[in-house]
Design a protein around this motif. Structure first.
Motif, PDB file in Angstrom:
ATOM      1  N   ASN A 158       1.404  -1.072   0.082  1.00 27.72           N
ATOM      2  CA  ASN A 158       0.482  -0.238  -0.134  1.00 27.72           C
ATOM      3  C   ASN A 158       0.723   0.929  -0.294  1.00 27.72           C
ATOM      4  O   ASN A 158       2.211   1.546  -0.059  1.00 27.72           O
ATOM      5  CB  ASN A 158      -0.980  -0.087   0.805  1.00 27.72           C
ATOM      6  CG  ASN A 158      -0.370  -0.356   2.045  1.00 27.72           C
ATOM      7  OD1 ASN A 158       0.642  -0.020   3.093  1.00 27.72           O
ATOM      8  ND2 ASN A 158      -0.738  -0.637   3.601  1.00 27.72           N
ATOM      9  N   ASN A 159       0.369   1.918  -0.174  1.00 28.52           N
ATOM     10  CA  ASN A 159       0.971   3.970   0.075  1.00 28.52           C
ATOM     11  C   ASN A 159       1.704   4.167   1.074  1.00 28.52           C
ATOM     12  O   ASN A 159       2.231   4.492   0.879  1.00 28.52           O
ATOM     13  CB  ASN A 159      -0.144   4.387  -0.764  1.00 28.52           C
ATOM     14  CG  ASN A 159       1.056   6.447  -1.307  1.00 28.52           C
ATOM     15  OD1 ASN A 159       1.529   5.830  -2.029  1.00 28.52           O
ATOM     16  ND2 ASN A 159       0.114   7.450   0.111  1.00 28.52           N
ATOM     17  N   SER A 160       1.612   3.555   1.905  1.00 24.86           N
ATOM     18  CA  SER A 160       2.509   3.973   2.953  1.00 24.86           C
ATOM     19  C   SER A 160       3.310   2.799   3.377  1.00 24.86           C
ATOM     20  O   SER A 160       4.119   3.835   3.888  1.00 24.86           O
ATOM     21  CB  SER A 160       0.929   3.682   4.666  1.00 24.86           C
ATOM     22  OG  SER A 160      -0.012   3.734   4.700  1.00 24.86           O
ATOM     23  N   ILE A 163       5.412   5.666   1.532  1.00 25.61           N
ATOM     24  CA  ILE A 163       5.890   6.366   1.972  1.00 25.61           C
ATOM     25  C   ILE A 163       6.837   6.548   3.386  1.00 25.61           C
ATOM     26  O   ILE A 163       8.308   6.706   3.064  1.00 25.61           O
ATOM     27  CB  ILE A 163       4.920   7.404   2.629  1.00 25.61           C
ATOM     28  CG1 ILE A 163       4.334   7.706   1.201  1.00 25.61           C
ATOM     29  CG2 ILE A 163       4.774   8.316   3.575  1.00 25.61           C
ATOM     30  CD1 ILE A 163       2.715   8.132   1.797  1.00 25.61           C
ATOM     31  N   LEU A 164       6.812   5.268   3.697  1.00 22.67           N
ATOM     32  CA  LEU A 164       7.609   5.126   5.190  1.00 22.67           C
ATOM     33  C   LEU A 164       9.719   4.487   4.436  1.00 22.67           C
ATOM     34  O   LEU A 164      10.529   5.634   5.103  1.00 22.67           O
ATOM     35  CB  LEU A 164       7.249   3.411   5.870  1.00 22.67           C
ATOM     36  CG  LEU A 164       8.334   3.924   6.641  1.00 22.67           C
ATOM     37  CD1 LEU A 164       7.893   3.688   8.691  1.00 22.67           C
ATOM     38  CD2 LEU A 164       8.510   1.444   6.702  1.00 22.67           C
ATOM     39  N   THR A 177       2.342   0.153  -6.468  1.00 22.60           N
ATOM     40  CA  THR A 177       1.406  -1.029  -5.619  1.00 22.60           C
ATOM     41  C   THR A 177       0.647  -2.130  -6.299  1.00 22.60           C
ATOM     42  O   THR A 177       0.704  -1.912  -6.905  1.00 22.60           O
ATOM     43  CB  THR A 177       0.421   0.105  -4.867  1.00 22.60           C
ATOM     44  OG1 THR A 177       0.240   1.861  -4.333  1.00 22.60           O
ATOM     45  CG2 THR A 177      -0.642  -0.936  -4.148  1.00 22.60           C
ATOM     46  N   THR A 296       4.604  -4.485   7.868  1.00 21.48           N
ATOM     47  CA  THR A 296       4.283  -3.961   6.391  1.00 21.48           C
ATOM     48  C   THR A 296       2.931  -3.851   6.438  1.00 21.48           C
ATOM     49  O   THR A 296       1.852  -2.664   5.789  1.00 21.48           O
ATOM     50  CB  THR A 296       4.627  -3.186   5.908  1.00 21.48           C
ATOM     51  OG1 THR A 296       4.899  -5.097   4.720  1.00 21.48           O
ATOM     52  CG2 THR A 296       5.921  -2.991   5.669  1.00 21.48           C
ATOM     53  N   TYR A 297       1.938  -4.618   6.734  1.00 23.70           N
ATOM     54  CA  TYR A 297       0.928  -5.557   6.208  1.00 23.70           C
ATOM     55  C   TYR A 297       0.581  -6.068   6.983  1.00 23.70           C
ATOM     56  O   TYR A 297      -0.441  -6.489   7.827  1.00 23.70           O
ATOM     57  CB  TYR A 297       0.874  -5.541   4.541  1.00 23.70           C
ATOM     58  CG  TYR A 297      -0.510  -6.514   4.283  1.00 23.70           C
ATOM     59  CD1 TYR A 297      -1.547  -4.680   4.244  1.00 23.70           C
ATOM     60  CD2 TYR A 297      -1.341  -7.399   4.092  1.00 23.70           C
ATOM     61  CE1 TYR A 297      -2.707  -5.422   4.177  1.00 23.70           C
ATOM     62  CE2 TYR A 297      -2.917  -7.635   3.655  1.00 23.70           C
ATOM     63  CZ  TYR A 297      -3.109  -6.695   3.653  1.00 23.70           C
ATOM     64  OH  TYR A 297      -4.758  -6.598   2.615  1.00 23.70           O
ATOM     65  N   ASP A 316      -2.093   2.723  14.432  1.00 20.61           N
ATOM     66  CA  ASP A 316      -1.215   4.140  13.163  1.00 20.61           C
ATOM     67  C   ASP A 316      -0.056   2.882  13.092  1.00 20.61           C
ATOM     68  O   ASP A 316       0.598   3.704  13.017  1.00 20.61           O
ATOM     69  CB  ASP A 316      -1.059   5.275  14.770  1.00 20.61           C
ATOM     70  CG  ASP A 316      -1.911   6.535  14.837  1.00 20.61           C
ATOM     71  OD1 ASP A 316      -3.002   6.210  14.146  1.00 20.61           O
ATOM     72  OD2 ASP A 316      -2.163   6.551  15.970  1.00 20.61           O
ATOM     73  N   MET A 318       1.616   0.580  10.075  1.00 17.46           N
ATOM     74  CA  MET A 318       1.978   0.040   8.768  1.00 17.46           C
ATOM     75  C   MET A 318       0.244  -1.068   8.476  1.00 17.46           C
ATOM     76  O   MET A 318      -0.404  -1.272   7.788  1.00 17.46           O
ATOM     77  CB  MET A 318       2.688  -0.052   8.482  1.00 17.46           C
ATOM     78  CG  MET A 318       3.293   0.813   7.999  1.00 17.46           C
ATOM     79  SD  MET A 318       4.958   0.607   6.982  1.00 17.46           S
ATOM     80  CE  MET A 318       5.718  -0.203   8.543  1.00 17.46           C
ATOM     81  N   CYS A 321      -3.118   0.045   9.008  1.00 17.48           N
ATOM     82  CA  CYS A 321      -3.816   0.423   7.915  1.00 17.48           C
ATOM     83  C   CYS A 321      -5.002   0.153   7.143  1.00 17.48           C
ATOM     84  O   CYS A 321      -4.944  -1.702   6.656  1.00 17.48           O
ATOM     85  CB  CYS A 321      -2.380   0.819   6.337  1.00 17.48           C
ATOM     86  SG  CYS A 321      -3.517   1.532   4.889  1.00 17.48           S
TER      87      CYS A 321
END
Length: 393
Positions: A158-160, A163-164, A177, A296-297, A316, A318, A321
């Motif tokens: 995902n986009n988060s 960015i991380l 993605t 991350t997921y 908050d 990842m 998300c």
């Protein structure tokens, strides 16, 4: 098309990244030639890799301690491994871990003129520092990022995540993605499945069952979880907690359970390699606990959702998300008391658990077949673009 997937550890060890690579390889092998490049395993029989519908090439490795089944790959000291990569006539190289096999892929992709991409599976800095210390850990992370920054593009769930890695790791490669999925499918007879798990683990039909699924290596905040369960027991003394998995920190976790008097609540299931049994455990679970702040997921989110089981995350992160509060899942602050309090709240609200499970299934469940079709199409785009750019220079 000849595809090379690169990963530092592989079956018989089981974790989320390994499961993703196998899902890719097994389905891509129906479309093209696939080779998984990885490390030797511990005491594997010579014909072990014959079970896969794709080729597996293993490099020399230090196979670790008795309490740690992860291998330490040594590709730089294995000329046969290097030769196997060169002779595979790869059209694309896809790294799923950056050290050290990912670094080997980086070097050879440049030498051989093969496009390379990488998947960003985990927020790995805390784990690296845990084992090597802060000074050497940060140096190693920088080295690992040279592999990802050598990629034409990096894939994130995902986009988060993208960015991380751009902000905290200095990722320079473009981010694309690409979602994850699961081998699991909804069970037709959940009543029978729950009955079987009750018999296997000595559960009562009305027990409130929590579970967590994955390697026990403290990367997923297992110590935090035990301390939260200690507080939960003060309010909900009869809950049952299933730890599904094994790992280097299992003994330490068992000692914590004994120290805090949780022996009657916690059940260590060990490795459950049979996917059907794992699916039945999810079906019996009232609430999956996934307090990781590093992932991350987390594929377990999809696996649980497949059986209409919701998950409680740390707020908050990842991993959280996509969670709509109290709709398709739950979150709590990164605090043991708050996490325990949320579990207690849900214990007293079974209807909310049920509705969240239904929404989680709707929002998160998907199939690998559809995802891997997208993977193959993206490979074709990357390969064509790479050679067009090479020819134009």
């Amino acid at each position: 098309m000849n595809v090379g997937l690169f990963i530092d550890t592989y079956y018989p060890v089981i974790d989320g990244v390994i499961n993703v690579v196998h899902a890719y390889a097994s389905r891509l092998s129906k479309k093209c030639n696939v080779t998984v490049f990885t490390a030797e395993g511990l005491n594997l029989p010579p014909d072990y890799d014959d079970r896969f519908p794709y080729k597996v090439v293993r490099c020399k490795a230090i196979t670790g301690r008795k309490t740690d089944d992860y291998s330490r790959p040594l590709p730089m000291f294995d000329p046969k491994f290097d030769k196997a990569i060169r002779n595979a006539n790869l059209d694309i190289m896809h790294i799923h871990s950056a050290y050290p096999i990912g670094l080997t892929a980086k070097i050879l992709s440049r030498k051989l003129g093969i496009p390379m991409i990488g998947t960003l599976h985990s927020h790995f800095r805390p784990d690296v520092i845990q084992y090597t210390g802060k000074f050497f850990g940060n140096m190693l992370v920088k080295l690992m990022m040279t592999a990802y920054n050598a990629c034409i593009e990096c894939w994130a769930v995902n986009n988060s995540v993208g960015i991380l890695f751009q902000k905290e790791y200095g990722l320079k490669s473009p981010v694309f993605t690409m979602p994850f999925s699961t081998e699991h499918y909804p069970l037709e007879d959940k009543v029978a499945a729950c009955r079987e798990i009750n018999e296997t683990y000595g559960l009562n039909e009305n027990d409130f069952v929590l579970s967590t699924v994955g390697r026990i290596d403290f990367q997923k905040n297992e110590e935090f979880l035990i301390r939260a369960l200690v507080l939960l027991k003060e309010k909900v003394p009869d809950f049952k907690m299933l730890f599904v998995g094994d790992g280097g920190k299992k003994k330490t976790l068992e000692e914590m359970v004994a120290q805090f008097g949780l022996q009657n609540n916690v059940i260590f299931c060990g490795v459950v390699s049979d996917i059907i049994t794992t699916m039945k455990i999810y079906a019996r679970t009232n609430l999956l606990l996934f307090p990781s702040v590093a992932d991350t997921y987390g594929l377990v989110k999809i696996e649980a959702a497949c059986q209409q089981t919701p998950t409680l995350f740390v707020r908050d992160t990842m991993a959280a998300c996509g969670i709509k509060k109290n709709v398709n899942g739950f979150t709590a602050p990164n605090n043991e008391a708050a996490y325990a309090s949320k579990i207690e709240e849900l214990y007293h609200n079974p209807e909310l658990l049920k509705q969240a499970g239904l929404c989680a299934h709707k929002d998160f469940f998907s199939t690998w077949d559809a995802i891997v079709d997208k993977v193959y199409e993206r490979y074709e785009v990357i390969i064509d673009r790479y050679h067009q750019n090479a020819n134009s220079q």
